[in-house]
Design an enzyme around this catalytic site. Structure first.
Site, PDB file in Angstrom:
ATOM      1  N   ASP A 178      -3.232   8.036   6.505  1.00  0.00           N
ATOM      2  CA  ASP A 178      -3.687   7.388   5.273  1.00  0.00           C
ATOM      3  C   ASP A 178      -5.031   7.935   4.804  1.00  0.00           C
ATOM      4  OD1 ASP A 178      -1.449   5.807   5.143  1.00  0.00           O
ATOM      5  OD2 ASP A 178      -2.371   4.077   6.111  1.00  0.00           O
ATOM      6  N   GLY A 179      -5.919   8.254   5.739  1.00  0.00           N
ATOM      7  CA  GLY A 179      -7.216   8.806   5.361  1.00  0.00           C
ATOM      8  C   GLY A 179      -7.079  10.126   4.627  1.00  0.00           C
ATOM      9  N   GLU A 211     -10.351   0.074  -1.885  1.00  0.00           N
ATOM     10  CA  GLU A 211     -11.328  -0.961  -2.176  1.00  0.00           C
ATOM     11  C   GLU A 211     -12.727  -0.394  -2.343  1.00  0.00           C
ATOM     12  OE1 GLU A 211     -11.748   0.119   1.768  1.00  0.00           O
ATOM     13  OE2 GLU A 211     -10.033  -1.179   1.346  1.00  0.00           O
ATOM     14  N   ALA A 216      -2.744  -1.962  -3.796  1.00  0.00           N
ATOM     15  CA  ALA A 216      -2.432  -0.971  -2.760  1.00  0.00           C
ATOM     16  C   ALA A 216      -3.343  -1.118  -1.557  1.00  0.00           C
ATOM     17  CB  ALA A 216      -2.534   0.446  -3.333  1.00  0.00           C
ATOM     18  N   ASN A 223      -9.276  -5.599   3.096  1.00  0.00           N
ATOM     19  CA  ASN A 223      -9.187  -6.904   2.439  1.00  0.00           C
ATOM     20  C   ASN A 223      -8.416  -7.925   3.272  1.00  0.00           C
ATOM     21  OD1 ASN A 223      -9.133  -8.725  -0.074  1.00  0.00           O
ATOM     22  ND2 ASN A 223      -6.958  -8.400   0.307  1.00  0.00           N
TER      23      ASN A 223
END
Length: 260
Positions: free
Chosen positions: A46-47, A120, A157, A163
């Protein structure tokens, strides 16, 4: 949806697993350069996916991305192994649109820095002292002084990432909403955050910003000693992620609400 003749570009993270997979795929398909591609195939986690998406936003060369997970979580990626050829998987993939956030941070020295965020934008205290933040939404002060470890604004997303760990709400894709979530709030003690429309502009002002320094992180970009941060969604710069059928991002976000 991409056709089987779609021109594909291949990019990979520098990890050993991703580099090994790239070597295997490089000889099996006719790849083109990034600028000539219709779809980008990203190998990594994901990074790395976030790095690719940020590069597209910064350069203005936005392409649909089909990610293959060679990292840890792979929430934004597809699984590595499949019985179908890669070209067929891409041709059959479902498109998911993701709107990024735009962050503008002003430091105590008066420097203004900007960045995109796909997941975020989070403000965090830099020292042992609690951060004190004024929270303004659409020009109106909603919280004059939020005492906390920090606060974040998450996209749908990104709502299942930091979060969710901060007890924020999970937002379905297409909801056109943002999550405003405090991190370890001390006062107001009962405030647990808010769900805002996507067109909201959020301003955070650091109170006693020299005595109580605060940093801001937009995905992977960090700015220290900030005085004020402005955040809003930017739907005009939508990104497109491609997912195998039945494994799309919106289904994963939905499923997260039933995990115990």
């Amino acid at each position: 949806m991409p056709e089987t003749h779609t021109r594909l570009a291949l990019v990979a993270s520098p990890t050993d697993r991703a580099q090994e997979a790239e070597s295997e795929l490089r000889n099996g398909y006719d790849w083109v350069e990034f600028d000539r591609a219709d779809v980008v195939v990203a190998l990594g986690g994901d990074g790395f996916m976030l790095q690719i998406l940020h590069h597209m936003l910064d350069s203005g060369r936005i392409r649909p991305v089909y990610g293959i997970n060679l990292g840890t979580v792979g929430f934004l990626m597809n699984r590595l192994k499949s019985s179908r050829p890669l070209e067929e998987r891409i041709a059959r993939a479902r498109s998911i649109a993701v709107s990024p956030l735009w962050m503008e941070a002003t430091t105590n020295a008066g420097e203004v820095l900007t960045s995109w965020a796909i997941n975020e934008v989070s403000l965090l205290r830099e020292t042992r002292q609690t951060a004190k933040l004024e929270v303004v939404v659409n020009g109106k002060v909603r919280i004059p002084e939020l005492s906390c470890d920090g606060v974040l604004v998450a996209t749908p997303a990104g709502s299942t990432a930091y979060n969710l760990s901060a007890n924020g709400p999970i937002l379905p894709l297409g909801s056109n909403m943002l999550a405003l979530t405090p991190i370890s709030p001390f006062r107001p003690r009962r405030w647990r955050g808010a769900i805002l429309p996507e067109n909201a502009e959020i301003i955070f002002r650091a109170r006693e910003s020299v005595k109580r320094p605060v940093l801001v992180v937009a995905d992977q970009k960090e700015v220290r000693d900030i005085r004020e941060v402005r955040v809003r969604a930017w739907p005009e710069h939508q990104l497109t992620l491609l997912f195998d059928k039945g494994k799309s991002l919106d289904e994963r976000i939905f499923a997260e609400q039933f995990m115990v």
